[in-house]
Motif scaffolding. Structure first.
Motif, PDB file in Angstrom:
ATOM      1  N   ASP A  69     -16.334   3.705  11.899  1.00 52.46           N
ATOM      2  CA  ASP A  69     -16.280   4.872  11.041  1.00 52.46           C
ATOM      3  C   ASP A  69     -14.870   5.161  10.522  1.00 52.46           C
ATOM      4  O   ASP A  69     -14.597   6.234  10.010  1.00 52.46           O
ATOM      5  N   GLU A  70     -13.987   4.207  10.688  1.00 54.33           N
ATOM      6  CA  GLU A  70     -12.624   4.362  10.178  1.00 54.33           C
ATOM      7  C   GLU A  70     -12.563   3.888   8.735  1.00 54.33           C
ATOM      8  O   GLU A  70     -13.212   2.915   8.357  1.00 54.33           O
ATOM      9  N   VAL A  71     -11.780   4.582   7.956  1.00 52.97           N
ATOM     10  CA  VAL A  71     -11.568   4.169   6.577  1.00 52.97           C
ATOM     11  C   VAL A  71     -10.457   3.122   6.574  1.00 52.97           C
ATOM     12  O   VAL A  71      -9.359   3.356   7.092  1.00 52.97           O
ATOM     13  N   ILE A  72     -10.774   1.979   6.043  1.00 57.58           N
ATOM     14  CA  ILE A  72      -9.808   0.884   6.002  1.00 57.58           C
ATOM     15  C   ILE A  72      -9.527   0.547   4.542  1.00 57.58           C
ATOM     16  O   ILE A  72     -10.447   0.289   3.765  1.00 57.58           O
ATOM     17  N   THR A  73      -8.268   0.594   4.183  1.00 58.68           N
ATOM     18  CA  THR A  73      -7.865   0.253   2.824  1.00 58.68           C
ATOM     19  C   THR A  73      -7.082  -1.052   2.865  1.00 58.68           C
ATOM     20  O   THR A  73      -6.117  -1.175   3.619  1.00 58.68           O
ATOM     21  N   ILE A  74      -7.552  -2.011   2.100  1.00 57.49           N
ATOM     22  CA  ILE A  74      -6.898  -3.322   2.067  1.00 57.49           C
ATOM     23  C   ILE A  74      -6.556  -3.667   0.628  1.00 57.49           C
ATOM     24  O   ILE A  74      -7.381  -3.514  -0.277  1.00 57.49           O
ATOM     25  N   GLN A  75      -5.344  -4.129   0.453  1.00 62.75           N
ATOM     26  CA  GLN A  75      -4.934  -4.621  -0.861  1.00 62.75           C
ATOM     27  C   GLN A  75      -4.382  -6.023  -0.657  1.00 62.75           C
ATOM     28  O   GLN A  75      -3.472  -6.229   0.153  1.00 62.75           O
ATOM     29  N   THR A  76      -4.971  -6.971  -1.319  1.00 64.72           N
ATOM     30  CA  THR A  76      -4.530  -8.354  -1.165  1.00 64.72           C
ATOM     31  C   THR A  76      -4.114  -8.933  -2.509  1.00 64.72           C
ATOM     32  O   THR A  76      -4.636  -8.556  -3.557  1.00 64.72           O
ATOM     33  N   THR A  77      -3.168  -9.823  -2.433  1.00 63.35           N
ATOM     34  CA  THR A  77      -2.741 -10.575  -3.608  1.00 63.35           C
ATOM     35  C   THR A  77      -2.750 -12.041  -3.215  1.00 63.35           C
ATOM     36  O   THR A  77      -2.048 -12.439  -2.293  1.00 63.35           O
ATOM     37  N   GLN A  78      -3.578 -12.810  -3.870  1.00 62.28           N
ATOM     38  CA  GLN A  78      -3.662 -14.230  -3.580  1.00 62.28           C
ATOM     39  C   GLN A  78      -2.861 -14.994  -4.623  1.00 62.28           C
ATOM     40  O   GLN A  78      -3.344 -15.290  -5.711  1.00 62.28           O
ATOM     41  N   LEU A  79      -1.622 -15.279  -4.277  1.00 64.51           N
ATOM     42  CA  LEU A  79      -0.785 -16.034  -5.193  1.00 64.51           C
ATOM     43  C   LEU A  79      -1.269 -17.469  -5.310  1.00 64.51           C
ATOM     44  O   LEU A  79      -1.151 -18.083  -6.367  1.00 64.51           O
ATOM     45  N   ASN A  80      -1.793 -17.986  -4.218  1.00 63.14           N
ATOM     46  CA  ASN A  80      -2.328 -19.345  -4.212  1.00 63.14           C
ATOM     47  C   ASN A  80      -3.604 -19.322  -3.375  1.00 63.14           C
ATOM     48  O   ASN A  80      -3.538 -19.372  -2.153  1.00 63.14           O
TER      49      ASN A  80
END
Length: 128
Positions: A69-80
């Motif tokens: 029930d936790e809010v998880i914020t993920i931001q990813t950048t896939q350079l490769n």
């Protein structure tokens, strides 16, 4: 699901046993299940009526899966977006295990083992 390409030049697996899987490629669902009775005895003895999993509650008890029930914020950048591995060397894969090279949607793995140790009482002599 994150989409990445997996590139493995060489893979060597010595042994795959007991319902294990070696998967190359993407999969939507991986569901592994293993159960075992591990009996250790002081004397060699085999009873043909052994092995009834229903006799042990550990094999039928529900596994509590607590909700996240936790809010998880993920931001990813896939350079490769390529994962490159030169060599994978595995000695053994056993008991409904999975070696998977690729993307996975949902994975659920369960293993239940009942360990039983049967030894003589301390006051018993070796002559019987």
């Amino acid at each position: 699901m994150l989409q990445r390409t997996s590139s493995v030049a060489n893979i060597h697996i010595d042994t795959i046993a007991f319902s294990s899987i070696f998967e190359i490629g993407d999969s939507c669902l991986i569901q592994g299940f293993s159960r075992a009775l591990a009996v250790q005895r002081e004397a060699e003895y085999f009873d043909a009526h052994e092995g009834n999993f229903a006799a042990y509650p550990i094999f039928s008890e529900p596994i509590p899966l607590l909700p996240i029930d936790e809010v998880i914020t993920i931001q990813t950048t896939q350079l490769n977006p390529i994962i490159k591995v030169q060599n994978i060397d595995i000695i053994g894969v056993s008991s409904s295990s999975v070696v998977h090279i690729g993307n996975s949607g949902n994975i659920s793995m369960e293993a239940r083992v009942k360990h039983i140790r049967q030894v003589y009482p301390k006051n018993r002599t070796s002559q019987g």
